[in-house]
Design an enzyme around this catalytic site. Structure first.
Site, PDB file in Angstrom:
ATOM      1  N   THR A  46      42.945  66.469  24.578  1.00 52.83           N
ATOM      2  CA  THR A  46      42.600  66.855  26.018  1.00 52.83           C
ATOM      3  C   THR A  46      40.926  66.788  26.297  1.00 52.83           C
ATOM      4  O   THR A  46      40.424  66.961  25.466  1.00 52.83           O
ATOM      5  CB  THR A  46      43.262  68.291  26.372  1.00 52.83           C
ATOM      6  OG1 THR A  46      42.401  69.097  25.385  1.00 52.83           O
ATOM      7  CG2 THR A  46      44.637  68.273  26.076  1.00 52.83           C
ATOM      8  N   HIS A  47      40.743  66.383  27.382  1.00 55.02           N
ATOM      9  CA  HIS A  47      39.291  65.980  27.443  1.00 55.02           C
ATOM     10  C   HIS A  47      38.736  65.085  26.536  1.00 55.02           C
ATOM     11  O   HIS A  47      37.514  65.154  26.198  1.00 55.02           O
ATOM     12  CB  HIS A  47      38.483  67.447  27.474  1.00 55.02           C
ATOM     13  CG  HIS A  47      39.271  68.423  28.121  1.00 55.02           C
ATOM     14  ND1 HIS A  47      38.638  68.778  29.540  1.00 55.02           N
ATOM     15  CD2 HIS A  47      40.270  69.464  27.737  1.00 55.02           C
ATOM     16  CE1 HIS A  47      39.511  69.969  29.967  1.00 55.02           C
ATOM     17  NE2 HIS A  47      40.223  70.322  29.121  1.00 55.02           N
ATOM     18  N   SER A  70      33.054  36.651  20.505  1.00 47.24           N
ATOM     19  CA  SER A  70      31.656  36.774  21.248  1.00 47.24           C
ATOM     20  C   SER A  70      31.011  35.376  21.073  1.00 47.24           C
ATOM     21  O   SER A  70      30.998  34.724  19.970  1.00 47.24           O
ATOM     22  CB  SER A  70      30.703  37.757  20.848  1.00 47.24           C
ATOM     23  OG  SER A  70      29.419  37.563  21.066  1.00 47.24           O
ATOM     24  N   LYS A 121      32.318  39.643  16.220  1.00 52.31           N
ATOM     25  CA  LYS A 121      33.288  40.604  17.412  1.00 52.31           C
ATOM     26  C   LYS A 121      34.665  40.225  17.318  1.00 52.31           C
ATOM     27  O   LYS A 121      34.710  39.041  17.209  1.00 52.31           O
ATOM     28  CB  LYS A 121      32.351  40.320  18.584  1.00 52.31           C
ATOM     29  CG  LYS A 121      30.978  40.900  18.833  1.00 52.31           C
ATOM     30  CD  LYS A 121      31.251  42.463  19.064  1.00 52.31           C
ATOM     31  CE  LYS A 121      31.511  42.594  20.512  1.00 52.31           C
ATOM     32  NZ  LYS A 121      31.022  44.004  20.858  1.00 52.31           N
ATOM     33  N   GLU A 181      40.918  45.224  28.595  1.00 53.23           N
ATOM     34  CA  GLU A 181      40.164  45.708  29.720  1.00 53.23           C
ATOM     35  C   GLU A 181      40.214  45.004  30.693  1.00 53.23           C
ATOM     36  O   GLU A 181      40.181  45.706  31.966  1.00 53.23           O
ATOM     37  CB  GLU A 181      38.715  44.934  29.036  1.00 53.23           C
ATOM     38  CG  GLU A 181      38.211  45.694  27.890  1.00 53.23           C
ATOM     39  CD  GLU A 181      36.957  44.913  27.355  1.00 53.23           C
ATOM     40  OE1 GLU A 181      35.870  45.250  27.843  1.00 53.23           O
ATOM     41  OE2 GLU A 181      37.020  43.862  26.641  1.00 53.23           O
ATOM     42  N   ASN A 224      57.700  34.491  64.509  1.00 51.42           N
ATOM     43  CA  ASN A 224      57.763  36.209  64.190  1.00 51.42           C
ATOM     44  C   ASN A 224      58.422  36.677  63.472  1.00 51.42           C
ATOM     45  O   ASN A 224      58.584  37.426  62.403  1.00 51.42           O
ATOM     46  CB  ASN A 224      57.343  36.824  65.598  1.00 51.42           C
ATOM     47  CG  ASN A 224      55.954  36.351  66.303  1.00 51.42           C
ATOM     48  OD1 ASN A 224      55.279  35.805  65.527  1.00 51.42           O
ATOM     49  ND2 ASN A 224      55.822  36.700  67.529  1.00 51.42           N
ATOM     50  N   GLN A 246      49.148  37.961  59.653  1.00 53.76           N
ATOM     51  CA  GLN A 246      48.907  36.743  58.890  1.00 53.76           C
ATOM     52  C   GLN A 246      48.169  37.137  57.673  1.00 53.76           C
ATOM     53  O   GLN A 246      48.558  36.468  56.687  1.00 53.76           O
ATOM     54  CB  GLN A 246      48.272  35.512  59.505  1.00 53.76           C
ATOM     55  CG  GLN A 246      48.113  34.456  58.694  1.00 53.76           C
ATOM     56  CD  GLN A 246      48.127  33.117  59.606  1.00 53.76           C
ATOM     57  OE1 GLN A 246      48.827  32.568  60.174  1.00 53.76           O
ATOM     58  NE2 GLN A 246      46.743  32.685  59.570  1.00 53.76           N
TER      59      GLN A 246
HETATM   60  N1  ARG Z   1      51.384  32.177  59.950  1.00 51.89           N
HETATM   61  C1  ARG Z   1      52.230  33.226  60.812  1.00 51.89           C
HETATM   62  C2  ARG Z   1      51.910  34.344  59.928  1.00 51.89           C
HETATM   63  O1  ARG Z   1      51.785  34.361  58.703  1.00 51.89           O
HETATM   64  C3  ARG Z   1      53.364  33.159  61.333  1.00 51.89           C
HETATM   65  C4  ARG Z   1      53.736  33.737  62.480  1.00 51.89           C
HETATM   66  C5  ARG Z   1      52.850  33.280  63.627  1.00 51.89           C
HETATM   67  N2  ARG Z   1      53.347  33.960  64.965  1.00 51.89           N
HETATM   68  C6  ARG Z   1      52.590  33.791  65.951  1.00 51.89           C
HETATM   69  N3  ARG Z   1      52.967  34.447  67.072  1.00 51.89           N
HETATM   70  N4  ARG Z   1      51.447  32.888  66.029  1.00 51.89           N
HETATM   71  O2  ARG Z   1      51.782  35.459  60.428  1.00 51.89           O
END
Ligand code: ARG
Length: 460
Positions: free
Chosen positions: A156-157, A278, A284, A291, A111, A323
């Protein structure tokens, strides 16, 4: 049988669809540089704090450095079964150095690891986008300076309004790009804090040094709240917002390129390098790149919308929903940098058509305001009365199918007897442009000043 990193409490492996929905390695392998940099910093810190032995630390460092070489050289086999970039790298580290690999994840969780990687990645992407904007601005400023006294219609516009300098018009996009750059850099400044060491969500009991890892990774400081460190993604939302606004500004200039290079306008052309043909119509030349830049806000603002909705209502701390953040941010910044680069190319490539611009600038009574201003200045009329008289002159000229400068003095005097022949001096697109010398105005002298100031600023 269960295996893998959390095999201890599992009896069986995941179903195929579980693996399919869960694996992110196809997307997040792009984070390998950041992931290894983060792991190296974490490992050096664990060693320095005595949490792991020096020998284990060295083995880990050697292993990670080799793995990084292999990934860079395309000699690494990514496995969906190992879910994500973090576990792919850790698994190979274990294959290569054995038991010490298992100590790297001490005082860390995926995490805080992924939040760290993602912030590092985005920091670089923001820098690249800002750098690309600088290049775009340099091209625009050079072109603005070279076209400071070219007159074109201002709209403008999308209706002809008043003559302006082509250089002035181009400098408008330099100003917008500067604000865009500022927003990207603001996002960078706010995201540059280290989540590493927040662990899963609560911090850790090991005696770690978060200042040390923050410093090693170029972060300004460690994040002060471990829950915040692993659960916040507002930094990504902010970067996406800045990217979406930038894309919108680019799309507006892109639309002008589409208009200007059309036969109906004929203000400019793109060379073969920025045109496409084209498959059926041999004649063209299409401005496809312009674009596509015009279309990019659809994707980039879409990514912003996508991640905003993913994040909405998520409770603390980490949830797997998060994720989904990376694919959106990766494609948005790929799109953004490509769009800026394409606009830089087109801004440099455009050939402007002086006669067509000047002719269009003089059409459609674009000097009517100059007539009204003359009546105010020379006859002392209130502007509202002058506006009315100038309107009557436009009506008379239009009935005769003439420009204001070709309307007879006697016709002017029928409308307002005090008008004299000096009025014709202000009735041209060029005179109109040259007269607008207020600060920020379109007179070539002001445009040259602004272009000069930008050149200095961009040289730094
Ligand atoms: N692949 C996970 C993500 O991108 C990594 C973190 C995963 N953490 C967990 N508690 N499962 O979020």
């Amino acid at each position: 049988a269960a295996s893998g990193i959390w095999g201890g409490r599992f009896d069986a492996g995941p179903s195929a669809v579980m693996q399919a929905i869960n694996a992110s390695v196809d997307v997040d392998r792009r984070l390998f540089e950041q992931d290894i940099a983060g792991s190296l910093a974490h490992c050096a810190m664990l060693t320095a704090c005595g949490v792991i032995s020096r020998a284990d630390g060295e083995a880990i460092e050697r292993g990670l450095t080799e793995i990084r070489q292999d990934i860079r050289a395309g000699r690494f086999e990514w496995k969906a079964a190992l879910e994500d970039v973090h576990m792919n790298i850790e698994a190979v580290l274990r294959e290569r150095i054995g038991a010490p690999a298992g100590r790297l994840h001490t005082a860390r969780s995926r995490n805080d690891q992924v939040a760290t990687d993602f912030r590092l990645w985005l920091r670089e992407a923001l820098d690249s986008a800002a750098e690309a904007l600088r290049a775009y601005q340099r091209v625009l400023v050079a072109r603005a300076e070279a076209h400071a006294d070219w007159v074109m219609p201002g709209f403008t516009h999308l209706q002809t309004a008043q003559p302006v300098s082509l250089g002035h018009h181009l400098l408008c996009w330099v100003e917008a790009a500067e604000r865009d750059r500022g927003r990207l850099m603001d996002a960078r400044a706010r995201l540059n804090e280290s989540p590493l060491g927040a662990a899963a969500l609560a911090g850790t009991a090991f005696p770690i040094d978060r200042e040390m890892t923050a410093r090693a990774l170029g972060f300004d400081r460690p994040m002060a709240n471990s829950l915040d460190a692993v659960s916040s993604r507002d930094f990504a939302l902010e970067a996406l917002s800045a990217a979406a606004i930038t894309a919108v500004n680019l799309s507006r200039f892109a639309e002008e390129i589409v208009l200007w290079t059309s036969r109906r306008f004929g203000f400019a052309s793109l060379s073969d390098a920025y045109s496409t043909g084209s498959s059926i119509m041999p004649q063209k030349r299409n401005p496809d790149a312009a674009e596509l830049v015009r279309a990019k806000p659809g994707r980039i603002a879409g990514a912003l919308q996508g991640l905003i909705i993913v994040m909405k209502g998520l409770p603390l701390a980490y949830s797997k929903d998060m994720q989904e953040d990376k694919a959106l941010v990766f494609t948005a910044f790929d799109d953004l940098i490509l769009a800026i680069t394409a606009m830089t190319g087109m801004a440099g490539d455009l050939t402007f058509h002086r006669e067509a611009l000047e002719a269009a600038a003089g059409e459609a009574y674009s000097d009517a305001t100059d007539l009204a201003d003359w009546l105010v200045r020379e006859l002392g009329l209130p502007f509202r009365d002058a506006h009315h008289i100038a309107g009557a002159a436009v009506k008379a000229a239009e009935a005769e199918g003439r420009a204001l400068k070709d309307l007879a003095l006697s016709r002017y005097q029928e409308i307002e007897p005090r008008i004299d022949a000096r009025v014709f001096e202000v009735l041209s697109a060029r005179a109109s442009m040259e007269s607008r010398i207020s600060f920020g105005g379109t007179a070539p002298v002001r445009v040259r000043e602004q272009a000069g100031a930008w050149k200095q600023r961009l040289a730094q």
